[in-house]
Structures are given as structure tokens and as C-alpha cells.
Design a protein around this motif. Structure first.
Motif, short mmCIF file in Angstrom:
data_model
loop_
_atom_site.label_atom_id
_atom_site.label_comp_id
_atom_site.label_asym_id
_atom_site.label_seq_id
_atom_site.Cartn_x
_atom_site.Cartn_y
_atom_site.Cartn_z
N ILE A 1 0.83 -1.20 0.00
CA ILE A 1 0.00 0.00 0.00
C ILE A 1 0.87 1.25 0.00
N PHE A 2 1.95 1.23 0.77
CA PHE A 2 2.80 2.42 0.86
C PHE A 2 3.67 2.61 -0.37
N VAL A 3 4.13 1.53 -0.96
CA VAL A 3 5.07 1.64 -2.08
C VAL A 3 4.35 1.70 -3.42
N HIS A 4 3.26 0.94 -3.56
CA HIS A 4 2.56 0.89 -4.84
C HIS A 4 1.05 1.10 -4.65
N PRO A 5 0.63 2.25 -4.14
CA PRO A 5 -0.81 2.51 -4.00
C PRO A 5 -1.47 2.60 -5.37
N ARG A 6 -2.63 1.97 -5.51
CA ARG A 6 -3.29 1.94 -6.81
C ARG A 6 -4.44 2.93 -6.91
N HIS A 7 -5.23 3.03 -5.85
CA HIS A 7 -6.43 3.86 -5.92
C HIS A 7 -6.08 5.33 -5.68
N ALA A 8 -6.78 6.22 -6.36
CA ALA A 8 -6.50 7.66 -6.23
C ALA A 8 -6.69 8.14 -4.80
N TYR A 9 -7.67 7.58 -4.09
CA TYR A 9 -7.91 8.00 -2.70
C TYR A 9 -6.75 7.57 -1.80
N THR A 10 -6.24 6.36 -2.00
CA THR A 10 -5.07 5.92 -1.24
C THR A 10 -3.89 6.83 -1.50
N GLN A 11 -3.68 7.18 -2.74
CA GLN A 11 -2.58 8.07 -3.10
C GLN A 11 -2.74 9.43 -2.42
N ALA A 12 -3.98 9.93 -2.36
CA ALA A 12 -4.23 11.21 -1.70
C ALA A 12 -3.94 11.13 -0.21
N LEU A 13 -4.31 10.02 0.43
CA LEU A 13 -4.03 9.84 1.86
C LEU A 13 -2.52 9.82 2.12
N LEU A 14 -1.78 9.16 1.25
CA LEU A 14 -0.33 9.10 1.43
C LEU A 14 0.32 10.47 1.24
N ARG A 15 -0.19 11.23 0.29
CA ARG A 15 0.36 12.57 0.08
C ARG A 15 0.10 13.49 1.27
N ALA A 16 -0.95 13.18 2.03
CA ALA A 16 -1.32 14.02 3.17
C ALA A 16 -0.53 13.72 4.44
N ILE A 17 0.31 12.68 4.43
CA ILE A 17 1.10 12.35 5.61
C ILE A 17 2.05 13.50 5.93
N PRO A 18 2.07 13.96 7.18
CA PRO A 18 2.98 15.05 7.55
C PRO A 18 4.44 14.67 7.31
N LYS A 19 5.20 15.60 6.80
CA LYS A 19 6.63 15.38 6.56
C LYS A 19 7.43 16.04 7.68
N PRO A 20 8.58 15.44 8.04
CA PRO A 20 9.43 16.10 9.03
C PRO A 20 9.99 17.39 8.48
N PRO A 21 10.35 18.33 9.34
CA PRO A 21 10.83 19.63 8.85
C PRO A 21 12.15 19.49 8.12
N SER A 22 12.36 20.37 7.12
CA SER A 22 13.64 20.42 6.41
C SER A 22 14.26 21.78 6.65
N PHE A 23 15.59 21.84 6.56
CA PHE A 23 16.31 23.07 6.84
C PHE A 23 17.21 23.41 5.66
N PRO A 24 17.46 24.69 5.42
CA PRO A 24 18.42 25.08 4.39
C PRO A 24 19.79 24.49 4.69
N THR A 25 20.57 24.30 3.64
CA THR A 25 21.89 23.68 3.82
C THR A 25 22.81 24.51 4.68
N ASP A 26 22.58 25.84 4.73
CA ASP A 26 23.45 26.69 5.54
C ASP A 26 22.92 26.89 6.95
N CYS A 27 21.83 26.17 7.27
CA CYS A 27 21.25 26.29 8.60
C CYS A 27 21.75 25.13 9.46
N HIS A 28 22.18 25.43 10.67
CA HIS A 28 22.70 24.40 11.56
C HIS A 28 21.94 24.46 12.88
N PRO A 29 20.70 23.91 12.90
CA PRO A 29 19.91 23.97 14.12
C PRO A 29 20.48 23.08 15.21
N ASP A 30 20.14 23.41 16.43
CA ASP A 30 20.54 22.58 17.57
C ASP A 30 19.64 21.37 17.62
#
Length: 296
Positions: free
Chosen positions: A233-262
């Protein structure tokens, strides 16, 4: 698959027809299936249908509901009461609301046992299975004296006291913090292995479903639109609704390459063994990201 449950059902409410629309679902013995859908898709209605409690909500179910060789829709009220709690257990999403606020914890566990059997259960062993203390002082507590996580474990203990063949878990982690969620999911997985108990885990949260379910069924508008192994289901979702649910999963934050957070506030997720124990191949990255994101 050694079939435990086969359902082909439709369900209606007086002002809301086809909440379940010829839904078809099968489960094997000892299988953990995640039922996923948005609010209003019919998830909790299916749980109430499986327990034959829909009529108490003004609804009506039709079709066939085969559980351990019997059609539950054809059982008498008395026969069905012998199934609920003994052969099918239920864990709800609001433990402090589900427990009786005026009754001590030990008494509530005993009442769950005596609903179907005489005598007393081995409460110490039962509480050990759900990682709770078995001391008399704990059994003497009232629900208000428990944390939400402890209350959820008490509910789980009450649901498995008769070692049911099937456990219905209806949004059981929605009121919990993310680390306690992972611990509860790990507990479900452990009970599944120890008892051979099948689990129907009902949720709108694909992250938690990915963490321990063998298979996922996607529910939309009262129908199963896709089902398969978790990784599939996660790697090869077939139905459009399943695909929409997977796209809605929250992503972890990303930082610019010059940013060095603690990042000391977000230690590697291997520091959370209960979270890692709860995951399988299908969802390890998702649950690790969820735990880590919660610490930033």
C-alpha cells in the motif's frame, strides 16, 4: 488464509443511507488489519456493526457477517451478548470516558470477567501483559488517578481478559502523545504474538497503521476501495484515494543547507526503543519521523 471474519455488509441510519455500501472485508486468524479512512467514511459504523450495536444508535445492518463460522446478523440478542467481550473485544479512543469514574480499577476488571465467567481472573498476570503494576494500591485507584496512557492499558486489559479471537481497536491512540502511541502500538503487536489474537485497528492515521499492521484496508464512502500488504500500500498505492491519503502524511521539517539547528532536542530515534519495537518494514521511516518531529 484461515478465515476468522468475513463481512459483506451494508448499513444505514434513518437520515443517512448507505453509510456502509456493500462493504467487503476478510480477516485471518491472528492477522492485524488496519482500517483507514477519513472522518465519516464509516469506520466506527463498521465496528458497531461487527458488535451488533448499530441498532442502539438507530441504524440497521444487512448482509452477512461470518465470524468463526456463524453469521452474527442471525444470532439472537442473548447469543450475541455471549460473543461481545468474550470472543470479540473492544478498545475505544477515550479511555477516561470509557471507564466508570465511580468504580475502582480492580473492580472494573473483575466486572469484565464476571460478565461471562465465575470466579476471578489472574489480575497480576493480566496487568503484567499490558505493562501495568499489579499491586493492590494500583487496583484501588479510580480512573481520575490514572494517566491517559495507563487508562488505555486498563481498557486493553479489560478487553483481553477473556482472550478474544478478535480485538476491535477503534482509534485507540488518538488521545495519546506520540511516544505513548508508539508504546500502545507495540503492546498490541506483543499481544498479537502472545495470544494469537487478530486485531482490527481502526484509524485515520496511516503512520500508526504502517507501524504494526500486516495488511491495510482503505475505506472511502462506505466501501473498501483498496487493500493489501502494508508495504504494498505504501510503495505501490493503486487507488487515487489511497494516493491522496499518502500525500497528506505530515513530513518532518527540512532546513536550508546553511542552517545548523541545535538537534540535541531531537536525539536519534534509536533512543526510543518502544517506538522502534512497534514498527515493521512497511512504516519504520514514517513512525521514526513522527517521533522525531514531535521532539523539535
Amino acid at each position: 488464509m484461515n478465515c476468522l471474519l468475513y463481512a459483506r455488509v451494508s448499513a444505514d441510519y434513518p437520515n443517512r443511507p448507505a453509510v456502509l455500501d456493500n462493504l467487503e472485508l476478510a480477516m485471518g486468524r491472528g492477522e492485524i488489519v488496519g482500517l483507514v479512512g477519513e472522518s465519516g467514511s464509516g469506520k466506527s459504523t463498521l465496528a458497531m456493526t461487527l458488535l451488533r450495536l448499530l441498532e442502539s444508535k438507530g441504524g440497521q445492518a444487512r448482509g452477512e457477517l461470518l465470524f468463526q463460522g456463524r453469521n452474527l446478523l442471525e444470532l439472537s440478542g442473548r447469543e450475541m451478548r455471549a460473543v461481545r467481550g468474550r470472543e470479540i473485544g473492544l478498545v475505544l479512543q477515550s479511555p477516561l470516558s470509557a471507564l466508570n469514574p465511580a468504580m475502582r480499577i480492580g473492580r472494573q476488571i473483575l466486572e469484565s470477567w464476571r460478565a461471562h465467567r465465575e470466579g476471578s481472573p489472574d489480575v497480576g498476570q493480566l496487568l503484567e501483559m499490558v505493562n501495568l503494576p499489579g499491586e493492590v494500591s494500583f487496583l484501588e485507584r479510580y480512573p481520575r488517578q490514572l494517566s491517559v496512557g495507563q487508562a488505555q492499558r486498563v481498557l486493553i486489559a479489560m478487553a483481553i481478559v477473556h482472550r478474544p479471537a478478535l480485538l476491535l481497536a477503534d482509534e485507540p491512540t488518538s488521545a495519546l502523545d506520540v511516544v505513548t502511541q508508539a508504546e500502545i502500538l507495540s503492546l498490541f503487536s506483543s499481544l498479537n504474538r502472545q495470544m494469537g489474537m487478530a486485531v482490527l485497528y481502526i484509524s485515520h492515521d496511516l503512520l500508526s497503521v504502517a507501524s504494526f499492521c500486516h495488511r491495510i484496508a482503505i475505506l472511502q464512502h462506505g466501501r473498501i476501495v483498496e487493500s493489501g500488504a502494508t508495504e504494498e500500500i505504501f510503495v505501490h498505492p493503486r487507488h487515487a484515494y489511497t494516493q491522496a491519503l499518502l500525500r497528506a502524511i505530515p513530513k518532518p521539517p527540512s532546513f536550508p543547507t546553511d542552517c545548523h539547528p541545535d538537534l540535541t532536542a531531537c536525539p536519534p530515534c534509536v533512543a526510543f526503543p518502544t517506538a522502534n519495537q512497534a514498527v515493521t518494514n512497511g512504516g519504520h521511516r514514517a513512525i521514526e519521523s513522527l517521533v522525531c518531529a514531535s521532539r523539535t
